[in-house]
Design a protein around this motif. Structure first.
Motif, PDB file in Angstrom:
ATOM      1  N   PRO A  84       3.839 -58.800  48.903  1.00 40.27           N
ATOM      2  CA  PRO A  84       3.528 -57.752  49.894  1.00 40.27           C
ATOM      3  C   PRO A  84       4.590 -57.635  50.984  1.00 40.27           C
ATOM      4  O   PRO A  84       4.962 -56.522  51.378  1.00 40.27           O
ATOM      5  CB  PRO A  84       2.176 -58.198  50.464  1.00 40.27           C
ATOM      6  CG  PRO A  84       1.573 -59.048  49.409  1.00 40.27           C
ATOM      7  CD  PRO A  84       2.718 -59.757  48.765  1.00 40.27           C
ATOM      8  N   GLU A  85       5.095 -58.756  51.471  1.00 42.50           N
ATOM      9  CA  GLU A  85       6.123 -58.707  52.510  1.00 42.50           C
ATOM     10  C   GLU A  85       7.434 -58.128  51.984  1.00 42.50           C
ATOM     11  O   GLU A  85       8.164 -57.445  52.714  1.00 42.50           O
ATOM     12  CB  GLU A  85       6.358 -60.108  53.066  1.00 42.50           C
ATOM     13  CG  GLU A  85       5.169 -60.686  53.803  1.00 42.50           C
ATOM     14  CD  GLU A  85       4.789 -59.828  55.004  1.00 42.50           C
ATOM     15  OE1 GLU A  85       5.697 -59.239  55.628  1.00 42.50           O
ATOM     16  OE2 GLU A  85       3.586 -59.742  55.302  1.00 42.50           O
ATOM     17  N   ALA A  86       7.721 -58.389  50.696  1.00 38.30           N
ATOM     18  CA  ALA A  86       8.934 -57.815  50.108  1.00 38.30           C
ATOM     19  C   ALA A  86       8.837 -56.297  50.034  1.00 38.30           C
ATOM     20  O   ALA A  86       9.814 -55.584  50.292  1.00 38.30           O
ATOM     21  CB  ALA A  86       9.159 -58.395  48.711  1.00 38.30           C
ATOM     22  N   LEU A  87       7.647 -55.784  49.722  1.00 39.01           N
ATOM     23  CA  LEU A  87       7.456 -54.333  49.678  1.00 39.01           C
ATOM     24  C   LEU A  87       7.508 -53.732  51.084  1.00 39.01           C
ATOM     25  O   LEU A  87       8.073 -52.651  51.293  1.00 39.01           O
ATOM     26  CB  LEU A  87       6.120 -54.003  49.015  1.00 39.01           C
ATOM     27  CG  LEU A  87       6.051 -54.231  47.497  1.00 39.01           C
ATOM     28  CD1 LEU A  87       4.617 -54.089  47.002  1.00 39.01           C
ATOM     29  CD2 LEU A  87       6.957 -53.259  46.760  1.00 39.01           C
ATOM     30  N   ILE A  88       6.919 -54.431  52.054  1.00 42.45           N
ATOM     31  CA  ILE A  88       6.947 -53.944  53.438  1.00 42.45           C
ATOM     32  C   ILE A  88       8.375 -53.898  53.964  1.00 42.45           C
ATOM     33  O   ILE A  88       8.755 -52.989  54.711  1.00 42.45           O
ATOM     34  CB  ILE A  88       6.049 -54.830  54.324  1.00 42.45           C
ATOM     35  CG1 ILE A  88       4.572 -54.663  53.910  1.00 42.45           C
ATOM     36  CG2 ILE A  88       6.228 -54.495  55.795  1.00 42.45           C
ATOM     37  CD1 ILE A  88       3.640 -55.625  54.605  1.00 42.45           C
ATOM     38  N   GLN A  89       9.180 -54.872  53.552  1.00 44.60           N
ATOM     39  CA  GLN A  89      10.568 -54.931  54.024  1.00 44.60           C
ATOM     40  C   GLN A  89      11.376 -53.718  53.573  1.00 44.60           C
ATOM     41  O   GLN A  89      12.352 -53.334  54.230  1.00 44.60           O
ATOM     42  CB  GLN A  89      11.225 -56.214  53.520  1.00 44.60           C
ATOM     43  CG  GLN A  89      12.577 -56.517  54.151  1.00 44.60           C
ATOM     44  CD  GLN A  89      13.208 -57.755  53.562  1.00 44.60           C
ATOM     45  OE1 GLN A  89      13.241 -57.930  52.349  1.00 44.60           O
ATOM     46  NE2 GLN A  89      13.698 -58.633  54.427  1.00 44.60           N
ATOM     47  N   LEU A  90      10.948 -53.094  52.460  1.00 43.33           N
ATOM     48  CA  LEU A  90      11.644 -51.898  51.994  1.00 43.33           C
ATOM     49  C   LEU A  90      11.524 -50.749  52.989  1.00 43.33           C
ATOM     50  O   LEU A  90      12.337 -49.824  52.973  1.00 43.33           O
ATOM     51  CB  LEU A  90      11.091 -51.466  50.632  1.00 43.33           C
ATOM     52  CG  LEU A  90      11.443 -52.365  49.446  1.00 43.33           C
ATOM     53  CD1 LEU A  90      10.674 -51.929  48.207  1.00 43.33           C
ATOM     54  CD2 LEU A  90      12.941 -52.324  49.174  1.00 43.33           C
ATOM     55  N   GLY A  91      10.501 -50.793  53.843  1.00 42.10           N
ATOM     56  CA  GLY A  91      10.363 -49.775  54.883  1.00 42.10           C
ATOM     57  C   GLY A  91      11.431 -49.874  55.947  1.00 42.10           C
ATOM     58  O   GLY A  91      11.625 -48.929  56.723  1.00 42.10           O
ATOM     59  N   ARG A  92      12.128 -51.024  56.017  1.00 43.65           N
ATOM     60  CA  ARG A  92      13.196 -51.201  57.009  1.00 43.65           C
ATOM     61  C   ARG A  92      14.583 -51.276  56.382  1.00 43.65           C
ATOM     62  O   ARG A  92      15.548 -50.826  56.982  1.00 43.65           O
ATOM     63  CB  ARG A  92      12.944 -52.479  57.816  1.00 43.65           C
ATOM     64  CG  ARG A  92      11.631 -52.497  58.573  1.00 43.65           C
ATOM     65  CD  ARG A  92      11.545 -53.707  59.496  1.00 43.65           C
ATOM     66  NE  ARG A  92      11.646 -54.963  58.761  1.00 43.65           N
ATOM     67  CZ  ARG A  92      10.604 -55.610  58.232  1.00 43.65           C
ATOM     68  NH1 ARG A  92       9.382 -55.100  58.366  1.00 43.65           N
ATOM     69  NH2 ARG A  92      10.772 -56.746  57.588  1.00 43.65           N
ATOM     70  N   LYS A  93      14.672 -51.837  55.173  1.00 39.19           N
ATOM     71  CA  LYS A  93      15.975 -52.070  54.569  1.00 39.19           C
ATOM     72  C   LYS A  93      16.177 -51.344  53.239  1.00 39.19           C
ATOM     73  O   LYS A  93      17.260 -51.448  52.654  1.00 39.19           O
ATOM     74  CB  LYS A  93      16.178 -53.576  54.344  1.00 39.19           C
ATOM     75  CG  LYS A  93      16.156 -54.388  55.634  1.00 39.19           C
ATOM     76  CD  LYS A  93      16.421 -55.861  55.357  1.00 39.19           C
ATOM     77  CE  LYS A  93      16.424 -56.676  56.649  1.00 39.19           C
ATOM     78  NZ  LYS A  93      16.693 -58.114  56.415  1.00 39.19           N
ATOM     79  N   GLY A  94      15.158 -50.652  52.773  1.00 43.90           N
ATOM     80  CA  GLY A  94      15.286 -49.945  51.514  1.00 43.90           C
ATOM     81  C   GLY A  94      16.024 -48.629  51.675  1.00 43.90           C
ATOM     82  O   GLY A  94      16.519 -48.289  52.754  1.00 43.90           O
ATOM     83  N   PRO A  95      16.125 -47.834  50.598  1.00 39.23           N
ATOM     84  CA  PRO A  95      16.749 -46.504  50.687  1.00 39.23           C
ATOM     85  C   PRO A  95      16.045 -45.633  51.722  1.00 39.23           C
ATOM     86  O   PRO A  95      14.819 -45.641  51.823  1.00 39.23           O
ATOM     87  CB  PRO A  95      16.571 -45.939  49.261  1.00 39.23           C
ATOM     88  CG  PRO A  95      16.432 -47.151  48.390  1.00 39.23           C
ATOM     89  CD  PRO A  95      15.729 -48.179  49.221  1.00 39.23           C
ATOM     90  N   GLU A  96      16.813 -44.897  52.486  1.00 37.65           N
ATOM     91  CA  GLU A  96      16.253 -44.132  53.603  1.00 37.65           C
ATOM     92  C   GLU A  96      15.211 -43.114  53.144  1.00 37.65           C
ATOM     93  O   GLU A  96      14.245 -42.853  53.849  1.00 37.65           O
ATOM     94  CB  GLU A  96      17.379 -43.416  54.365  1.00 37.65           C
ATOM     95  CG  GLU A  96      18.312 -44.365  55.096  1.00 37.65           C
ATOM     96  CD  GLU A  96      19.319 -43.619  55.951  1.00 37.65           C
ATOM     97  OE1 GLU A  96      19.224 -42.368  55.996  1.00 37.65           O
ATOM     98  OE2 GLU A  96      20.188 -44.271  56.544  1.00 37.65           O
ATOM     99  N   GLU A  97      15.404 -42.508  51.966  1.00 41.03           N
ATOM    100  CA  GLU A  97      14.466 -41.496  51.498  1.00 41.03           C
ATOM    101  C   GLU A  97      13.075 -42.073  51.228  1.00 41.03           C
ATOM    102  O   GLU A  97      12.073 -41.353  51.290  1.00 41.03           O
ATOM    103  CB  GLU A  97      14.999 -40.829  50.218  1.00 41.03           C
ATOM    104  CG  GLU A  97      16.252 -39.999  50.419  1.00 41.03           C
ATOM    105  CD  GLU A  97      17.513 -40.845  50.389  1.00 41.03           C
ATOM    106  OE1 GLU A  97      17.382 -42.088  50.392  1.00 41.03           O
ATOM    107  OE2 GLU A  97      18.617 -40.276  50.353  1.00 41.03           O
ATOM    108  N   LEU A  98      13.007 -43.367  50.923  1.00 43.93           N
ATOM    109  CA  LEU A  98      11.732 -43.985  50.570  1.00 43.93           C
ATOM    110  C   LEU A  98      11.144 -44.837  51.694  1.00 43.93           C
ATOM    111  O   LEU A  98      10.023 -45.336  51.550  1.00 43.93           O
ATOM    112  CB  LEU A  98      11.911 -44.867  49.320  1.00 43.93           C
ATOM    113  CG  LEU A  98      12.273 -44.127  48.035  1.00 43.93           C
ATOM    114  CD1 LEU A  98      12.561 -45.126  46.918  1.00 43.93           C
ATOM    115  CD2 LEU A  98      11.155 -43.196  47.619  1.00 43.93           C
TER     116      LEU A  98
END
Length: 284
Positions: free
Chosen positions: A126-140
């Motif tokens: 869950p934390e890995a998925l949440i981290q995508l909100g800060r470090k993932g691709p900007e569109e997502l």
């Protein structure tokens, strides 16, 4: 009265032909509305319902009918362009859904790589998925930020994951999410290896599909221009009132109806022949 009867008869023939060509399975109105809702979600449009899309199509059709009746003074010609106008919102949504799916296809390998790095660093899923909100691709990022808000508000990973799946509305996202869900349920130490293999597969698939789409774009655009050319000529002819009066006769209506049927048939065949196979959402 005669032109109106001709238009109604022509529409009846067109609807009979269309039902014989498509032959959709029997389904309820709710299922059809659900399909439109899924199309809107695939296009990234969350604030419009399937009913709203149908109303927009009807509004565009009425606007085109009035506009071309004023320009041409010919009800049959205005009716033809009203049909084209009513198709514009639906075609726009489908085009936007295809563009969004193509853009996401290029982003998913980076998403998988971010997940793989976060899990290797010791973060929980869950934390890995949440981290995508800060470090993932900007569109997502907004979608994964919404996932983090859902997870923190309820604490239920499955429910938050299902809502993320609905917002993404993408076949590749379905596979990634179901793989993560299965890994969380049954456990296993090969998640990093699985994500690495998945990232390589997604990159190869996106590269191959991009090359095919680039090669076929010229053919599809030329076919679209060939279908639109007669109707562009008809719009140019609207500057001559005597030419438009010819289409108010029975023969003129038959010519318009024949051209409309040929245009729709050729365009449908072009789409079927030139279309690349699309990924289906089999894990909805």
């Amino acid at each position: 009265m005669a032109p109106l009867l001709g238009i109604v008869g022509g529409l009846g023939v067109f609807l009979i032909w269309w039902s014989a060509w498509v032959q959709p399975p029997a389904e309820t109105k709710a299922a059809k509305a659900r399909r439109l809702d899924l199309l809107l979600m695939s296009a990234g449009i969350e604030k419009v319902t399937g009913g709203g899309l149908l109303l927009t199509c009807a509004g565009f059709g009425v606007f085109a009918l009035l506009l071309f009746f004023i320009l041409t003074g010919s009800p049959p010609v205005a009716m033809c362009f009203a049909l084209f106008g009513s198709w514009i919102p639906f075609a726009t949504v489908r085009w936007r859904a295809r563009k969004r799916r193509a853009a996401l296809r290029l982003l998913w390998p980076d998403v998988v790589d971010h997940l793989r790095s976060a899990i290797r660093a010791g973060l929980a899923l869950p934390e890995a998925l949440i981290q995508l909100g800060r470090k993932g691709p900007e569109e997502l990022r907004p979608l994964f930020l919404d996932f983090g808000a859902d997870y923190r508000s309820g604490g239920h990973f499955e429910a938050a994951l299902n809502r993320l799946k609905q917002r993404l509305a993408d076949p590749v996202a379905d596979r990634i999410i179901e793989a993560l869900r299965m890994t969380r349920e049954v456990g296993g130490s090969d998640l990093g290896r699985m994500l690495g293999t998945l990232s390589e597969f997604l990159r190869d698939s996106a590269r191959t599909r991009s090359e095919l789409e680039a090669r076929q774009s010229w053919t599809i655009n030329a076919a679209r221009l060939a279908v639109a050319a007669p109707w562009i000529v008809l719009v140019v002819m609207a500057s001559r009132p005597e030419a438009m009066l010819a289409y108010n006769s029975g023969v003129g209506i038959m010519v318009l109806l024949g051209g409309l049927l040929v245009s729709v048939f050729c365009y449908s065949v072009m789409l079927r022949v030139g279309a690349l196979p699309e990924d289906e959402r089999v894990l909805r």
